[in-house]
Write a protein that holds these residues in place. Structure first.
Motif, PDB file in Angstrom:
ATOM      1  N   GLN A   1      24.429  33.558  75.370  1.00 27.70           N
ATOM      2  CA  GLN A   1      24.996  34.510  76.344  1.00 27.70           C
ATOM      3  C   GLN A   1      25.231  35.610  76.013  1.00 27.70           C
ATOM      4  O   GLN A   1      25.123  36.916  76.209  1.00 27.70           O
ATOM      5  CB  GLN A   1      26.011  33.681  77.216  1.00 27.70           C
ATOM      6  CG  GLN A   1      26.459  34.544  78.294  1.00 27.70           C
ATOM      7  CD  GLN A   1      27.612  33.716  79.200  1.00 27.70           C
ATOM      8  OE1 GLN A   1      27.867  32.685  78.876  1.00 27.70           O
ATOM      9  NE2 GLN A   1      28.293  34.396  80.038  1.00 27.70           N
ATOM     10  N   GLU A   2      26.084  35.676  74.476  1.00 26.04           N
ATOM     11  CA  GLU A   2      26.745  36.784  73.908  1.00 26.04           C
ATOM     12  C   GLU A   2      25.600  37.439  73.228  1.00 26.04           C
ATOM     13  O   GLU A   2      25.607  38.725  73.418  1.00 26.04           O
ATOM     14  CB  GLU A   2      27.812  36.256  72.755  1.00 26.04           C
ATOM     15  CG  GLU A   2      29.043  35.582  73.458  1.00 26.04           C
ATOM     16  CD  GLU A   2      29.821  35.222  72.014  1.00 26.04           C
ATOM     17  OE1 GLU A   2      29.417  35.478  70.986  1.00 26.04           O
ATOM     18  OE2 GLU A   2      31.208  34.675  72.280  1.00 26.04           O
ATOM     19  N   LEU A   3      24.625  36.793  72.875  1.00 25.11           N
ATOM     20  CA  LEU A   3      23.439  37.576  72.310  1.00 25.11           C
ATOM     21  C   LEU A   3      22.821  38.853  73.283  1.00 25.11           C
ATOM     22  O   LEU A   3      22.571  39.648  72.950  1.00 25.11           O
ATOM     23  CB  LEU A   3      22.465  36.706  71.589  1.00 25.11           C
ATOM     24  CG  LEU A   3      21.328  37.370  70.794  1.00 25.11           C
ATOM     25  CD1 LEU A   3      21.908  38.060  69.525  1.00 25.11           C
ATOM     26  CD2 LEU A   3      20.338  36.272  70.359  1.00 25.11           C
ATOM     27  N   LEU A   4      22.563  38.076  74.460  1.00 24.61           N
ATOM     28  CA  LEU A   4      21.743  38.710  75.328  1.00 24.61           C
ATOM     29  C   LEU A   4      22.432  39.698  76.284  1.00 24.61           C
ATOM     30  O   LEU A   4      21.947  40.904  76.349  1.00 24.61           O
ATOM     31  CB  LEU A   4      21.240  37.732  76.165  1.00 24.61           C
ATOM     32  CG  LEU A   4      20.091  36.723  76.032  1.00 24.61           C
ATOM     33  CD1 LEU A   4      19.818  36.122  77.076  1.00 24.61           C
ATOM     34  CD2 LEU A   4      19.018  37.494  75.311  1.00 24.61           C
TER      35      LEU A   4
ATOM     36  N   PHE B   1      15.740  43.650  68.522  1.00 21.88           N
ATOM     37  CA  PHE B   1      15.227  42.254  68.661  1.00 21.88           C
ATOM     38  C   PHE B   1      16.349  41.294  68.344  1.00 21.88           C
ATOM     39  O   PHE B   1      17.323  41.485  67.808  1.00 21.88           O
ATOM     40  CB  PHE B   1      14.161  42.283  67.512  1.00 21.88           C
ATOM     41  CG  PHE B   1      13.435  40.707  67.209  1.00 21.88           C
ATOM     42  CD1 PHE B   1      12.873  40.195  68.063  1.00 21.88           C
ATOM     43  CD2 PHE B   1      14.030  39.892  66.228  1.00 21.88           C
ATOM     44  CE1 PHE B   1      12.410  38.921  67.812  1.00 21.88           C
ATOM     45  CE2 PHE B   1      13.804  38.616  65.973  1.00 21.88           C
ATOM     46  CZ  PHE B   1      12.931  37.930  66.674  1.00 21.88           C
ATOM     47  N   ALA B   2      16.323  40.358  69.243  1.00 18.99           N
ATOM     48  CA  ALA B   2      17.270  39.203  69.393  1.00 18.99           C
ATOM     49  C   ALA B   2      16.729  37.904  69.400  1.00 18.99           C
ATOM     50  O   ALA B   2      15.999  37.818  70.307  1.00 18.99           O
ATOM     51  CB  ALA B   2      18.225  39.693  70.594  1.00 18.99           C
ATOM     52  N   LYS B   3      17.421  37.039  68.626  1.00 18.73           N
ATOM     53  CA  LYS B   3      16.778  35.622  68.508  1.00 18.73           C
ATOM     54  C   LYS B   3      18.019  34.708  68.234  1.00 18.73           C
ATOM     55  O   LYS B   3      18.957  35.146  67.500  1.00 18.73           O
ATOM     56  CB  LYS B   3      15.979  35.448  67.266  1.00 18.73           C
ATOM     57  CG  LYS B   3      15.301  34.334  67.158  1.00 18.73           C
ATOM     58  CD  LYS B   3      14.055  33.928  66.097  1.00 18.73           C
ATOM     59  CE  LYS B   3      13.736  32.607  66.047  1.00 18.73           C
ATOM     60  NZ  LYS B   3      13.142  32.086  67.420  1.00 18.73           N
ATOM     61  N   VAL B   4      18.175  33.858  69.325  1.00 19.78           N
ATOM     62  CA  VAL B   4      19.314  32.710  69.157  1.00 19.78           C
ATOM     63  C   VAL B   4      19.065  32.163  67.662  1.00 19.78           C
ATOM     64  O   VAL B   4      17.996  31.480  67.689  1.00 19.78           O
ATOM     65  CB  VAL B   4      19.254  31.837  70.448  1.00 19.78           C
ATOM     66  CG1 VAL B   4      20.375  30.581  69.994  1.00 19.78           C
ATOM     67  CG2 VAL B   4      19.497  32.477  71.675  1.00 19.78           C
ATOM     68  N   THR B   5      20.176  32.065  66.978  1.00 19.03           N
ATOM     69  CA  THR B   5      19.923  31.537  65.582  1.00 19.03           C
ATOM     70  C   THR B   5      21.255  31.101  65.081  1.00 19.03           C
ATOM     71  O   THR B   5      22.273  31.806  65.347  1.00 19.03           O
ATOM     72  CB  THR B   5      19.473  32.755  64.881  1.00 19.03           C
ATOM     73  OG1 THR B   5      18.282  33.307  65.169  1.00 19.03           O
ATOM     74  CG2 THR B   5      19.037  32.134  63.248  1.00 19.03           C
ATOM     75  N   ASP B   6      21.325  29.970  64.470  1.00 21.70           N
ATOM     76  CA  ASP B   6      22.285  29.415  63.545  1.00 21.70           C
ATOM     77  C   ASP B   6      22.263  29.817  62.173  1.00 21.70           C
ATOM     78  O   ASP B   6      21.245  29.288  61.531  1.00 21.70           O
ATOM     79  CB  ASP B   6      22.499  28.007  63.822  1.00 21.70           C
ATOM     80  CG  ASP B   6      23.707  27.297  63.082  1.00 21.70           C
ATOM     81  OD1 ASP B   6      24.145  28.189  62.249  1.00 21.70           O
ATOM     82  OD2 ASP B   6      23.887  26.118  63.191  1.00 21.70           O
ATOM     83  N   GLY B   7      22.897  30.856  61.828  1.00 26.39           N
ATOM     84  CA  GLY B   7      22.580  31.606  60.505  1.00 26.39           C
ATOM     85  C   GLY B   7      22.705  30.746  59.304  1.00 26.39           C
ATOM     86  O   GLY B   7      22.529  30.975  58.243  1.00 26.39           O
TER      87      GLY B   7
END
Length: 234
Positions: free
Chosen positions: A36-39, A55-61
């Motif tokens: 939600q925060e990313l989008l 470019f955005a991707k849900v990721t646990d860094g």
């Protein structure tokens, strides 16, 4: 058009750094565990800077596999990554003897591993292209350990060491490497504390420093920059 990849992108220093690169006209690759925060942040960037790609991707860094998937996907979507900013980090306020059993591993995977793995991923490409810039967000704890933050200090010490090694490996190949060393900076680490923002470094200050370093001439590299609160550390 050039491309910047920033970890820890949606909060604190990472957010300010992302906005600053977007303002300079660079496409940006961003990630967060929180979809939600990313989008929401992606939408904000696209509205404010319609001429760039986001470019955005849900990721646990802190997860190596997810991190490298994000890196590869960003390259596929944007092309050559010109700038990598390792902004992901967490602060655990506990001495080594008082830390939980999983704290050291967690701190390694958050504060050190991402910079190491992204260097291994992007370093060869930058070396062959003879261009690129890595920024690693270290800490004053990289210089002077904080007894009340044991694993944090150890991993930030290691991050500065990694940054120096990266610079030695890359300097003959035209790739720049900079250690950014902030003091007390008003990020989420301080969200439960009562502080005066005028006595602290702001995330925007870190972003401003990085952009000015990035815009220097081809022959100039800032090895390290230390930014502390004017009244002293909190």
């Amino acid at each position: 058009m050039k491309n910047a990849l920033i970890t820890g992108s949606t909060k604190g220093m990472g957010r300010s750094i992302t906005i600053s690169f977007a303002n300079e006209g660079l496409n940006v690759a961003i990630c967060s565990r929180n979809e939600q925060e990313l989008l929401k942040f992606k939408a904000e960037l696209q509205t404010t800077y319609p001429d760039i790609k986001v470019f955005a991707k849900v990721t646990d860094g802190s997860n190596k596999a997810q991190l490298l998937q994000f890196a590869a996907a960003a390259e596929q979507e944007l092309g050559f990554i010109d700038v990598v900013v390792n902004s992901l980090g967490s602060f655990v306020p506990a001495s080594i003897l008082d830390e939980g059993d999983d704290v050291f591993t967690s701190q390694l995977n958050t504060n050190l591993m991402p910079a190491y793995e992204l260097y291994r991923h992007f370093g060869k490409t930058m070396k062959n292209a003879r261009k690129g810039h890595f920024f690693n967000i270290c800490s004053v704890a990289s210089l002077n350990p904080i007894a009340a933050a044991g694993a944090y200090s150890v991993t930030k010490y290691a991050l500065l060491g990694l940054t120096k090694l990266m610079r030695y490996e890359m300097q003959e190949h035209g790739v720049k490497v900079t250690a950014v060393i902030p003091g007390s900076t008003l990020t989420d680490s301080w969200k439960d504390a009562v502080v005066d923002k005028d006595t602290m470094v702001l995330p925007e200050d870190i972003a401003s420093a990085i952009i000015n370093i990035y815009k220097m001439s081809t022959g100039a590299n800032v090895d390290e920059i230390i930014i502390k609160p004017a009244p002293g550390q909190i």
